[in-house]
Design a protein around this motif. Structure first.
Motif, short mmCIF file in Angstrom:
data_model
loop_
_atom_site.label_atom_id
_atom_site.label_comp_id
_atom_site.label_asym_id
_atom_site.label_seq_id
_atom_site.Cartn_x
_atom_site.Cartn_y
_atom_site.Cartn_z
N GLY A 21 -10.10 -14.99 30.09
CA GLY A 21 -9.97 -14.07 28.97
C GLY A 21 -8.73 -14.33 28.15
N ILE A 22 -7.62 -14.58 28.83
CA ILE A 22 -6.37 -14.87 28.13
C ILE A 22 -6.50 -16.14 27.29
N ALA A 23 -7.11 -17.17 27.86
CA ALA A 23 -7.27 -18.43 27.14
C ALA A 23 -8.15 -18.27 25.91
N LYS A 24 -9.25 -17.54 26.06
CA LYS A 24 -10.16 -17.37 24.93
C LYS A 24 -9.55 -16.48 23.85
N ALA A 25 -8.78 -15.48 24.24
CA ALA A 25 -8.06 -14.67 23.26
C ALA A 25 -7.06 -15.54 22.50
N GLY A 26 -6.39 -16.41 23.22
CA GLY A 26 -5.45 -17.33 22.58
C GLY A 26 -6.14 -18.28 21.62
N LEU A 27 -7.36 -18.72 21.99
CA LEU A 27 -8.09 -19.64 21.12
C LEU A 27 -8.52 -18.95 19.82
N ILE A 28 -8.88 -17.67 19.91
CA ILE A 28 -9.21 -16.91 18.71
C ILE A 28 -7.98 -16.79 17.81
N ASN A 29 -6.83 -16.51 18.42
CA ASN A 29 -5.58 -16.41 17.65
C ASN A 29 -5.22 -17.76 17.03
N ILE A 62 -8.18 -27.90 5.74
CA ILE A 62 -9.12 -27.99 6.84
C ILE A 62 -9.64 -26.58 7.08
N ILE A 63 -10.94 -26.44 7.20
CA ILE A 63 -11.56 -25.14 7.45
C ILE A 63 -11.66 -24.95 8.96
N VAL A 64 -11.11 -23.84 9.45
CA VAL A 64 -11.07 -23.60 10.90
C VAL A 64 -11.69 -22.25 11.22
N ASN A 65 -12.73 -22.26 12.04
CA ASN A 65 -13.38 -21.02 12.44
C ASN A 65 -13.73 -21.07 13.93
N ALA A 66 -14.17 -19.94 14.44
CA ALA A 66 -14.54 -19.85 15.86
C ALA A 66 -15.78 -18.98 16.01
N VAL A 67 -16.39 -19.10 17.16
CA VAL A 67 -17.45 -18.16 17.55
C VAL A 67 -17.04 -17.52 18.87
N ALA A 68 -17.52 -16.29 19.07
CA ALA A 68 -17.25 -15.59 20.33
C ALA A 68 -18.58 -15.16 20.93
N PRO A 69 -19.24 -16.06 21.65
CA PRO A 69 -20.53 -15.71 22.25
C PRO A 69 -20.34 -14.83 23.48
N ASN A 112 -9.36 -24.65 28.47
CA ASN A 112 -9.87 -23.61 27.56
C ASN A 112 -8.97 -23.32 26.37
N LEU A 113 -7.69 -23.65 26.47
CA LEU A 113 -6.76 -23.29 25.39
C LEU A 113 -5.87 -24.43 24.92
N LEU A 114 -5.12 -25.01 25.83
CA LEU A 114 -4.13 -26.01 25.40
C LEU A 114 -4.78 -27.24 24.78
N THR A 115 -5.86 -27.73 25.38
CA THR A 115 -6.51 -28.92 24.84
C THR A 115 -7.08 -28.68 23.44
N PRO A 116 -7.81 -27.58 23.18
CA PRO A 116 -8.27 -27.36 21.80
C PRO A 116 -7.13 -27.28 20.78
N VAL A 117 -6.04 -26.62 21.16
CA VAL A 117 -4.90 -26.51 20.24
C VAL A 117 -4.27 -27.88 20.01
N MET A 118 -4.09 -28.63 21.07
CA MET A 118 -3.46 -29.94 20.94
C MET A 118 -4.35 -30.94 20.21
N LEU A 119 -5.66 -30.92 20.48
CA LEU A 119 -6.56 -31.82 19.77
C LEU A 119 -6.57 -31.53 18.28
N THR A 120 -6.59 -30.27 17.93
CA THR A 120 -6.56 -29.90 16.51
C THR A 120 -5.29 -30.42 15.86
N ALA A 170 -15.13 -12.88 26.07
CA ALA A 170 -14.11 -12.66 27.10
C ALA A 170 -12.72 -12.52 26.49
N GLY A 171 -12.51 -13.12 25.32
CA GLY A 171 -11.22 -13.01 24.66
C GLY A 171 -11.05 -11.73 23.86
N GLN A 172 -12.08 -10.90 23.85
CA GLN A 172 -12.04 -9.65 23.08
C GLN A 172 -12.10 -8.41 23.96
N ILE A 173 -12.28 -8.61 25.24
CA ILE A 173 -12.37 -7.49 26.19
C ILE A 173 -11.42 -7.74 27.35
#
Length: 235
Positions: A144-152, A165-172, A102-110, A133-136
């Motif tokens: 929740g911790i991983a998704k909050a980290g991904l937003i950060n 590079i344009i970088v954005n996220a969604v929080a469904p 949920n967190l390390l792989t997205p950061v490392m792939l980017t 989950a990353g906002q509550i």
């Protein structure tokens, strides 16, 4: 025509995204651990789709994945896992698997794909599938911790790349995918009572938002996290 990498692009939101990119004339590389699922869209035999079987929780092997990728215009960090475990009964193996996926792989792939994305003639884009989950204070604490980290991380990368590079996220909020089955019924019903429409998001609705961020959204929309929660977390 874009070259698009979608992690977990074989089901749910990821598959809806795969289909949208294919219909747009783009080429898609799906990275997933298992391709045994049967879906209405036959992505495995589509000429614009390439499938790479890879366990994305194995962060120490991500460089082996990246060398299999040529030009990359869009990276969609979509793969994720929700585990309904309480904070006081969370085995380390589950914690580490979830944090990696949920967190390390997205950061490392980017990070590993930075040069390829910067070389894109379309201007490279990264879209991260985070979560409400990353906002509550989420019951699955490590999710929740991983998704909050991904937003950060989304905001941090946008600043670091300085518009190259344009970088954005969604929080469904909870979405009608397989992950919904991991949420206990009482929590599902409590969530629905807080929505405007009294329903969950569809995978297509989330995919449509992510596709826009990956293609047509203005460059000035950079480093943001787009809420998709139907008023359940007004901010």
């Amino acid at each position: 025509m874009r070259n698009v990498v979608i992690t977990g692009g074989n089901k749910g939101i990821g598959l809806a995204l795969t289909q949208k990119f294919v219909e747009n004339g783009d080429h898609v590389i799906i990275v997933a651990r298992d391709f045994s699922n049967q879906e209405t869209f036959d992505y495995q035999n589509h000429p614009q789709v390439r499938c790479i079987a890879f366990d994305l929780s194995q962060t120490d092997r991500l460089s082996e994945l990246v060398v299999q990728l040529d030009a990359v215009d869009v990276l969609i960090n979509n793969a994720g896992l929700l585990q309904t475990l309480t904070y006081d009964a969370y085995p380390e193996v589950n914690r580490d698997y979830g944090l990696n996926l949920n967190l390390l792989t997205p950061v490392m792939l980017t990070t590993l794909l930075e040069d390829k994305l910067k070389a894109s003639p379309h201007k490279g884009r990264v879209v991260n599938n985070a979560s409400i989950a990353g906002q509550i204070g989420h019951p699955d604490i490590w999710y929740g911790i991983a998704k909050a980290g991904l937003i950060n991380a989304t905001k941090a990368f946008a600043k670091a790349f300085q518009g190259q590079i344009i970088v954005n996220a969604v929080a469904p909020s909870p979405t009608e995918t397989e992950l919904l089955n991991n949420i206990p019924e009482h929590r599902q019903q409590a969530f629905l009572r807080n929505t405007i429409s009294g329903r969950f998001a569809t995978a297509q609705e989330v995919a449509d938002a992510m596709f826009w961020l990956a293609t047509d959204c203005p460059d000035y929309i950079n480093g943001i996290c787009l809420d998709i929660n139907n008023g359940s977390l007004p901010r």
